[in-house]
Design a protein around this motif. Structure first.
Motif, PDB file in Angstrom:
ATOM      1  N   LEU A  14       0.822  -1.199   0.000  1.00 16.22           N
ATOM      2  CA  LEU A  14       0.000   0.000   0.000  1.00 16.22           C
ATOM      3  C   LEU A  14       0.860   1.254   0.000  1.00 16.22           C
ATOM      4  CD1 LEU A  14      -2.614  -1.100   2.667  1.00 16.22           C
ATOM      5  CD2 LEU A  14      -3.054  -0.756   0.261  1.00 16.22           C
ATOM      6  N   ILE A  15       2.004   1.181   0.696  1.00 19.90           N
ATOM      7  CA  ILE A  15       2.849   2.356   0.824  1.00 19.90           C
ATOM      8  C   ILE A  15       3.694   2.558  -0.414  1.00 19.90           C
ATOM      9  CG2 ILE A  15       4.787   3.323   2.133  1.00 19.90           C
ATOM     10  CD1 ILE A  15       3.586   1.860   4.585  1.00 19.90           C
ATOM     11  N   THR A  16       4.243   1.477  -0.980  1.00 16.48           N
ATOM     12  CA  THR A  16       5.138   1.634  -2.115  1.00 16.48           C
ATOM     13  C   THR A  16       4.397   1.905  -3.405  1.00 16.48           C
ATOM     14  OG1 THR A  16       5.156  -0.760  -2.432  1.00 16.48           O
ATOM     15  CG2 THR A  16       6.945   0.187  -1.154  1.00 16.48           C
ATOM     16  N   GLY A 272       7.568   1.217   4.336  1.00 15.45           N
ATOM     17  CA  GLY A 272       7.118  -0.160   4.150  1.00 15.45           C
ATOM     18  C   GLY A 272       7.872  -1.141   5.019  1.00 15.45           C
ATOM     19  N   GLU A 273       9.184  -0.996   5.084  1.00 16.69           N
ATOM     20  CA  GLU A 273       9.993  -1.924   5.878  1.00 16.69           C
ATOM     21  C   GLU A 273       9.674  -1.788   7.365  1.00 16.69           C
ATOM     22  OE1 GLU A 273      11.737  -4.182   4.572  1.00 16.69           O
ATOM     23  OE2 GLU A 273      12.305  -3.537   2.577  1.00 16.69           O
ATOM     24  N   ARG A 274       9.448  -0.572   7.801  1.00 13.18           N
ATOM     25  CA  ARG A 274       9.108  -0.383   9.223  1.00 13.18           C
ATOM     26  C   ARG A 274       7.759  -1.002   9.549  1.00 13.18           C
ATOM     27  NH1 ARG A 274      11.172   5.894  10.174  1.00 13.18           N
ATOM     28  NH2 ARG A 274      13.371   5.340  10.561  1.00 13.18           N
ATOM     29  N   TYR A 275       6.809  -0.834   8.661  1.00 15.55           N
ATOM     30  CA  TYR A 275       5.497  -1.455   8.904  1.00 15.55           C
ATOM     31  C   TYR A 275       5.635  -2.966   9.009  1.00 15.55           C
ATOM     32  CZ  TYR A 275       1.021  -3.581   8.056  1.00 15.55           C
ATOM     33  OH  TYR A 275      -0.074  -4.395   8.162  1.00 15.55           O
ATOM     34  N   GLU A 276       6.349  -3.556   8.083  1.00 15.90           N
ATOM     35  CA  GLU A 276       6.471  -5.019   8.103  1.00 15.90           C
ATOM     36  C   GLU A 276       7.248  -5.506   9.315  1.00 15.90           C
ATOM     37  OE1 GLU A 276       5.918  -6.262   3.458  1.00 15.90           O
ATOM     38  OE2 GLU A 276       7.801  -6.729   4.450  1.00 15.90           O
ATOM     39  N   HIS A 310      16.655  -3.664   6.996  1.00 13.10           N
ATOM     40  CA  HIS A 310      16.477  -2.963   5.730  1.00 13.10           C
ATOM     41  C   HIS A 310      16.067  -1.509   5.980  1.00 13.10           C
ATOM     42  CE1 HIS A 310      15.396  -7.060   3.634  1.00 13.10           C
ATOM     43  NE2 HIS A 310      16.623  -7.011   4.098  1.00 13.10           N
ATOM     44  N   ALA A 311      15.166  -1.316   6.938  1.00 14.87           N
ATOM     45  CA  ALA A 311      14.711   0.040   7.245  1.00 14.87           C
ATOM     46  C   ALA A 311      15.876   0.892   7.748  1.00 14.87           C
ATOM     47  CB  ALA A 311      13.593  -0.004   8.280  1.00 14.87           C
ATOM     48  N   ARG A 312      16.708   0.321   8.619  1.00 18.51           N
ATOM     49  CA  ARG A 312      17.853   1.081   9.142  1.00 18.51           C
ATOM     50  C   ARG A 312      18.832   1.433   8.027  1.00 18.51           C
ATOM     51  NH1 ARG A 312      17.228  -2.730  13.358  1.00 18.51           N
ATOM     52  NH2 ARG A 312      18.865  -4.059  12.475  1.00 18.51           N
TER      53      ARG A 312
END
Length: 322
Positions: A14-16, A272-276, A310-312
């Motif tokens: 949804l975000i990407t 997206g990575e933070r949500y997941e 990945h988020a970091r």
């Protein structure tokens, strides 16, 4: 025409993507991806619970879309002379498909016999060629998005050819007679930074559904190809996978304006990575554990840790741009 070939999605999808998702496609990160077999896990006697199966399928959708999107983001970073960011996107994409999707596919039991895989692929292509894309084309035309309507119609024709090729390969596999068709060749499409080229909200929704369907088909066909012992069948799956990703998905990504600046692409990736890592995978792991699906719960927890990394890494890259 080029000669080729219900499950809610994760919030990363949804975000990407710039559009609302309503996916229905019936078909039968700074680290290295691991090589894992795909098929029913050897130590799993019973299939996962229905809810765990849904969660696996939702996460597979998200991982396939992330892989394809990050490939486009990497190319954009190269155009902006940001090779280190391009490599980051490429490495992350490798993990999303080569490890996360592959492991989840194994736990879901995605890959079957050649006949089963060909039958599933044929059914999906028939649905897209006979129902999904023709419907999307009609709606896009009604909404004034003539270019999208024309592309949807063209892809419908491609998918019809894919379905017929898979059908011929299935007959050869089941009867031992006939031959597997020559695989199609993709006409690679470049996707530079750009704004959406469609206006109607229904077209945007349909376009997003199509984007996710193409990358899911790509990911599945890659797995089918990897696990067949028939070189001709492997080539057919690889050829169709390339068309789905490098031609269909890429053309639709241009229409959708999927690629922004590297700055904006990193922001989308981080969200997206933070949500997941913080919400989706921990929730899935908790549910799988409660259902007694311990192996799946462990995989979800492992993926959550990966996505946090990945988020970091993406945040560091974004800070470097600033």
């Amino acid at each position: 025409m080029r000669e080729v070939e219900m499950i809610p999605l994760s919030a990363r999808a949804l975000i990407t993507s710039a559009f609302t998702i309503a996916l229905c496609v019936p078909m039968g990160a700074g680290c290295a991806a691991s090589a894992s077999p795909v098929g029913p896990p050897a130590d799993t006697v019973d299939p996962p619970s229905p809810q765990t199966q849904k969660d696996l399928e939702q996460s597979m959708h998200g991982e396939a879309f992330a892989n394809a999107s990050y490939r486009l983001y990497a190319a954009q970073a190269e155009r902006e002379n940001l090779p280190s960011v391009a490599r980051l996107f490429e490495r992350t994409a490798d993990v999303e498909l080569g490890e996360h999707f592959k492991e989840e596919a194994a736990l879901r039991g995605l890959v079957g016999s050649d006949a089963a895989n060909l039958r599933a692929a044929m059914a999906g292509e028939r649905y897209e060629s006979q129902k999904m894309y023709p419907g999307f084309a009609q709606q896009a035309k009604a909404g004034g998005d003539s270019r999208a309507a024309a592309r949807f119609s063209e892809i419908a024709g491609d998918e019809g050819m894919h379905a017929r090729a898979f059908g011929a390969a299935l007959r050869a596999a089941e009867s031992g007679q006939g031959s597997v068709p020559v695989p199609p060749k993709a006409e690679a499409v470049q996707v530079p930074q750009g704004a959406p080229e469609v206006r109607a909200q229904q077209t945007k929704t349909d376009l997003d559904t199509a984007l996710h369907g193409e990358v899911l088909a790509y990911a599945k066909y890659q797995q089918y190809a990897e696990h067949t012992k028939d070189p001709a069948v492997a080539k057919l799956f690889h050829g169709n996978a390339d068309v789905e990703l490098h031609e269909h998905f890429a053309d639709e990504a241009k229409l959708a304006g999927l690629v922004g600046s590297t700055h904006d692409n990193l922001i989308k990736a981080i969200a997206g990575e933070r949500y997941e890592s913080q919400t989706m995978y921990p929730t899935f792991a908790k549910r799988a554990k409660a259902a007694g699906d311990s192996q799946v719960a462990e995989r979800f927890s492992h993926n959550a840790e990966d996505e946090a990394g990945h988020a970091r890494a993406s945040q560091q890259a974004l800070d470097g741009l600033s």
